[in-house]
Structure formats: structure tokens, C-alpha cells
Design a protein around this motif. Structure first.
Motif, PDB file in Angstrom:
ATOM      1  N   SER A   1       0.833  -1.198   0.000  1.00  0.00           N
ATOM      2  CA  SER A   1       0.000   0.000   0.000  1.00  0.00           C
ATOM      3  C   SER A   1       0.872   1.253   0.000  1.00  0.00           C
ATOM      4  O   SER A   1       0.574   2.236  -0.690  1.00  0.00           O
ATOM      5  CB  SER A   1      -0.941  -0.016   1.212  1.00  0.00           C
ATOM      6  OG  SER A   1      -1.912   0.998   1.105  1.00  0.00           O
TER       7      SER A   1
ATOM      8  N   TYR B   1      -9.770   0.571 -13.692  1.00  0.00           N
ATOM      9  CA  TYR B   1      -8.604   0.832 -14.536  1.00  0.00           C
ATOM     10  C   TYR B   1      -8.754   0.120 -15.878  1.00  0.00           C
ATOM     11  O   TYR B   1      -8.542   0.713 -16.936  1.00  0.00           O
ATOM     12  CB  TYR B   1      -7.321   0.376 -13.843  1.00  0.00           C
ATOM     13  CG  TYR B   1      -6.103   0.532 -14.719  1.00  0.00           C
ATOM     14  CD1 TYR B   1      -5.524   1.771 -14.900  1.00  0.00           C
ATOM     15  CD2 TYR B   1      -5.554  -0.550 -15.396  1.00  0.00           C
ATOM     16  CE1 TYR B   1      -4.420   1.934 -15.735  1.00  0.00           C
ATOM     17  CE2 TYR B   1      -4.454  -0.410 -16.220  1.00  0.00           C
ATOM     18  CZ  TYR B   1      -3.887   0.842 -16.376  1.00  0.00           C
ATOM     19  OH  TYR B   1      -2.809   0.993 -17.208  1.00  0.00           O
TER      20      TYR B   1
ATOM     21  N   PHE C   1      -5.719  13.689  -9.788  1.00  0.00           N
ATOM     22  CA  PHE C   1      -5.856  12.236  -9.668  1.00  0.00           C
ATOM     23  C   PHE C   1      -4.814  11.660  -8.706  1.00  0.00           C
ATOM     24  O   PHE C   1      -5.141  10.862  -7.826  1.00  0.00           O
ATOM     25  CB  PHE C   1      -5.700  11.605 -11.063  1.00  0.00           C
ATOM     26  CG  PHE C   1      -5.510  10.117 -11.027  1.00  0.00           C
ATOM     27  CD1 PHE C   1      -6.550   9.271 -10.719  1.00  0.00           C
ATOM     28  CD2 PHE C   1      -4.270   9.563 -11.301  1.00  0.00           C
ATOM     29  CE1 PHE C   1      -6.371   7.899 -10.685  1.00  0.00           C
ATOM     30  CE2 PHE C   1      -4.078   8.199 -11.273  1.00  0.00           C
ATOM     31  CZ  PHE C   1      -5.130   7.366 -10.965  1.00  0.00           C
TER      32      PHE C   1
ATOM     33  N   ILE D   1     -11.134  -0.416  -7.827  1.00  0.00           N
ATOM     34  CA  ILE D   1     -10.106   0.408  -8.469  1.00  0.00           C
ATOM     35  C   ILE D   1      -9.463  -0.346  -9.629  1.00  0.00           C
ATOM     36  O   ILE D   1      -9.291   0.201 -10.725  1.00  0.00           O
ATOM     37  CB  ILE D   1      -9.046   0.844  -7.435  1.00  0.00           C
ATOM     38  CG1 ILE D   1      -9.648   1.875  -6.480  1.00  0.00           C
ATOM     39  CG2 ILE D   1      -7.789   1.392  -8.114  1.00  0.00           C
ATOM     40  CD1 ILE D   1      -8.793   2.160  -5.253  1.00  0.00           C
TER      41      ILE D   1
ATOM     42  N   TYR E   1       1.545   6.776  -6.885  1.00  0.00           N
ATOM     43  CA  TYR E   1       0.526   7.797  -7.129  1.00  0.00           C
ATOM     44  C   TYR E   1       1.063   9.198  -6.814  1.00  0.00           C
ATOM     45  O   TYR E   1       0.712  10.169  -7.488  1.00  0.00           O
ATOM     46  CB  TYR E   1      -0.738   7.521  -6.321  1.00  0.00           C
ATOM     47  CG  TYR E   1      -1.646   6.491  -6.940  1.00  0.00           C
ATOM     48  CD1 TYR E   1      -2.145   6.642  -8.232  1.00  0.00           C
ATOM     49  CD2 TYR E   1      -2.037   5.366  -6.223  1.00  0.00           C
ATOM     50  CE1 TYR E   1      -2.992   5.704  -8.793  1.00  0.00           C
ATOM     51  CE2 TYR E   1      -2.889   4.428  -6.779  1.00  0.00           C
ATOM     52  CZ  TYR E   1      -3.366   4.596  -8.070  1.00  0.00           C
ATOM     53  OH  TYR E   1      -4.215   3.665  -8.629  1.00  0.00           O
TER      54      TYR E   1
ATOM     55  N   VAL F   1      -5.124   8.145  -0.178  1.00  0.00           N
ATOM     56  CA  VAL F   1      -5.943   6.971   0.163  1.00  0.00           C
ATOM     57  C   VAL F   1      -5.046   5.780   0.487  1.00  0.00           C
ATOM     58  O   VAL F   1      -5.241   5.089   1.499  1.00  0.00           O
ATOM     59  CB  VAL F   1      -6.932   6.641  -0.972  1.00  0.00           C
ATOM     60  CG1 VAL F   1      -7.533   5.256  -0.802  1.00  0.00           C
ATOM     61  CG2 VAL F   1      -8.022   7.695  -1.036  1.00  0.00           C
ATOM     62  N   PHE F   2      -4.045   5.523  -0.362  1.00  0.00           N
ATOM     63  CA  PHE F   2      -3.193   4.360  -0.138  1.00  0.00           C
ATOM     64  C   PHE F   2      -2.247   4.563   1.039  1.00  0.00           C
ATOM     65  O   PHE F   2      -1.951   3.608   1.763  1.00  0.00           O
ATOM     66  CB  PHE F   2      -2.453   3.969  -1.421  1.00  0.00           C
ATOM     67  CG  PHE F   2      -3.332   3.208  -2.358  1.00  0.00           C
ATOM     68  CD1 PHE F   2      -3.475   1.837  -2.242  1.00  0.00           C
ATOM     69  CD2 PHE F   2      -4.067   3.866  -3.329  1.00  0.00           C
ATOM     70  CE1 PHE F   2      -4.321   1.126  -3.084  1.00  0.00           C
ATOM     71  CE2 PHE F   2      -4.920   3.176  -4.179  1.00  0.00           C
ATOM     72  CZ  PHE F   2      -5.043   1.804  -4.062  1.00  0.00           C
TER      73      PHE F   2
ATOM     74  N   GLN G   1      -0.725  -3.702  -6.845  1.00  0.00           N
ATOM     75  CA  GLN G   1      -2.064  -3.865  -6.276  1.00  0.00           C
ATOM     76  C   GLN G   1      -2.575  -5.302  -6.316  1.00  0.00           C
ATOM     77  O   GLN G   1      -3.371  -5.686  -5.450  1.00  0.00           O
ATOM     78  CB  GLN G   1      -3.052  -2.946  -6.994  1.00  0.00           C
ATOM     79  CG  GLN G   1      -2.858  -1.489  -6.640  1.00  0.00           C
ATOM     80  CD  GLN G   1      -3.774  -0.583  -7.427  1.00  0.00           C
ATOM     81  OE1 GLN G   1      -4.279  -0.941  -8.483  1.00  0.00           O
ATOM     82  NE2 GLN G   1      -3.983   0.618  -6.901  1.00  0.00           N
TER      83      GLN G   1
ATOM     84  N   ALA H   1      -5.302   9.842  -4.679  1.00  0.00           N
ATOM     85  CA  ALA H   1      -5.026   8.400  -4.689  1.00  0.00           C
ATOM     86  C   ALA H   1      -3.862   8.071  -3.758  1.00  0.00           C
ATOM     87  O   ALA H   1      -3.915   7.079  -3.017  1.00  0.00           O
ATOM     88  CB  ALA H   1      -4.732   7.932  -6.111  1.00  0.00           C
TER      89      ALA H   1
ATOM     90  N   THR I   1       2.309   1.701  -3.500  1.00  0.00           N
ATOM     91  CA  THR I   1       1.271   2.242  -4.372  1.00  0.00           C
ATOM     92  C   THR I   1       1.083   3.733  -4.110  1.00  0.00           C
ATOM     93  O   THR I   1       0.939   4.522  -5.051  1.00  0.00           O
ATOM     94  CB  THR I   1      -0.047   1.474  -4.170  1.00  0.00           C
ATOM     95  OG1 THR I   1       0.188   0.090  -4.436  1.00  0.00           O
ATOM     96  CG2 THR I   1      -1.140   1.979  -5.090  1.00  0.00           C
TER      97      THR I   1
END
Length: 127
Positions: free
Chosen positions: A23, A89, A51, A85, A30, A58-59, A111, A55, A26
Motif C-alpha cells: 500500500s 482501470y 488524480f 479500483i 501515485y 488513500v493508499f 495492487q 489516490a 502504491t
């Protein structure tokens, strides 16, 4: 209860820490998108920021939550969200140019095992 840091290391603890690491990775990817260090193709720098930064947040938040709490609802919520998610994509690929870019694929590479870890943790959490 928090994921154990000290004491005997069990396989489940290793999976939980792998989820934290994936996480976090990721989130960093992002963040690179949000900072416009990497490009996603034909979108503007402002769109990349709009974007990438949320993101990343969140991660990063997911990594912190995974490190602090070992709760079934957390793992299930994370797995459902991440599954959506990943599905988005691929389902929105036709609307992007290029359809798939290296950064999007690299993020999915991180992910996919994260999703597997979240499902495993949800299935093995007591209570």
C-alpha cells in the motif's frame, strides 16, 4: 488490536506487513503521478495532480490503518475498494490514450498481491 511488531513472527503478520508495504509503494507511485514526475499520457499536469494526490493519500492512509488495526471490516473494505479500483482501470482503458501506460501497469503489479493479501487477512481474522 495492532499488528504485532515484537515477538514470534507468524505468517499472518508477514502478510499484514506486506500489505502495509504494498500500500505504501502504491501511494508513492501515485505521489509521483501527482507531482508530475511521471506522465500518464494525454492528460494535463493539473489532471494528474487532481488524480495522483488523492489516490496517494488513500493508499498512504490504508497503509497506516493496516499497520495500526487488525480488523476484518478494514480488510474487507480495503479488498472491495481495491477490487473496484483495479476493475475501473481496465474498464476505462478505452477512454485513455494510451489505453495502458507503464505506470498504470506498475501500479496494478503492486495492487494485485495487495488484493490477495487483503483477502487472506479478511479470511483469517478472528472475530
Amino acid at each position: 488490536t495492532p499488528v504485532r511488531i515484537i515477538g514470534a513472527v507468524e505468517a499472518r503478520d508477514l502478510v499484514a506487513w506486506a500489505a502495509v508495504g504494498l500500500s505504501s509503494l502504491t501511494a508513492v507511485l501515485y505521489l509521483l503521478i501527482g507531482l508530475n514526475i511521471v506522465s500518464l499520457g494525454e492528460i494535463t499536469p493539473a489532471e494528474q495532480r487532481a488524480f495522483g494526490f488523492p489516490a496517494a493519500a488513500v493508499f498512504a492512509g490504508g497503509a497506516v490503518a493496516a499497520a495500526l488495526w487488525d480488523e476484518r471490516w478494514l480488510w474487507i473494505t480495503g479488498a472491495i475498494g481495491l477490487g473496484l479500483i483495479i476493475a475501473m482501470y481496465f474498464s476505462l482503458a478505452g477512454q485513455r490514450n494510451p489505453r495502458y501506460e507503464i505506470w498504470g501497469i506498475l501500479i496494478r503489479v503492486a495492487q494485485a498481491p495487495l488484493l490477495a493479501a487483503l483477502i487472506y487477512l479478511a479470511a483469517t481474522t478472528g472475530g
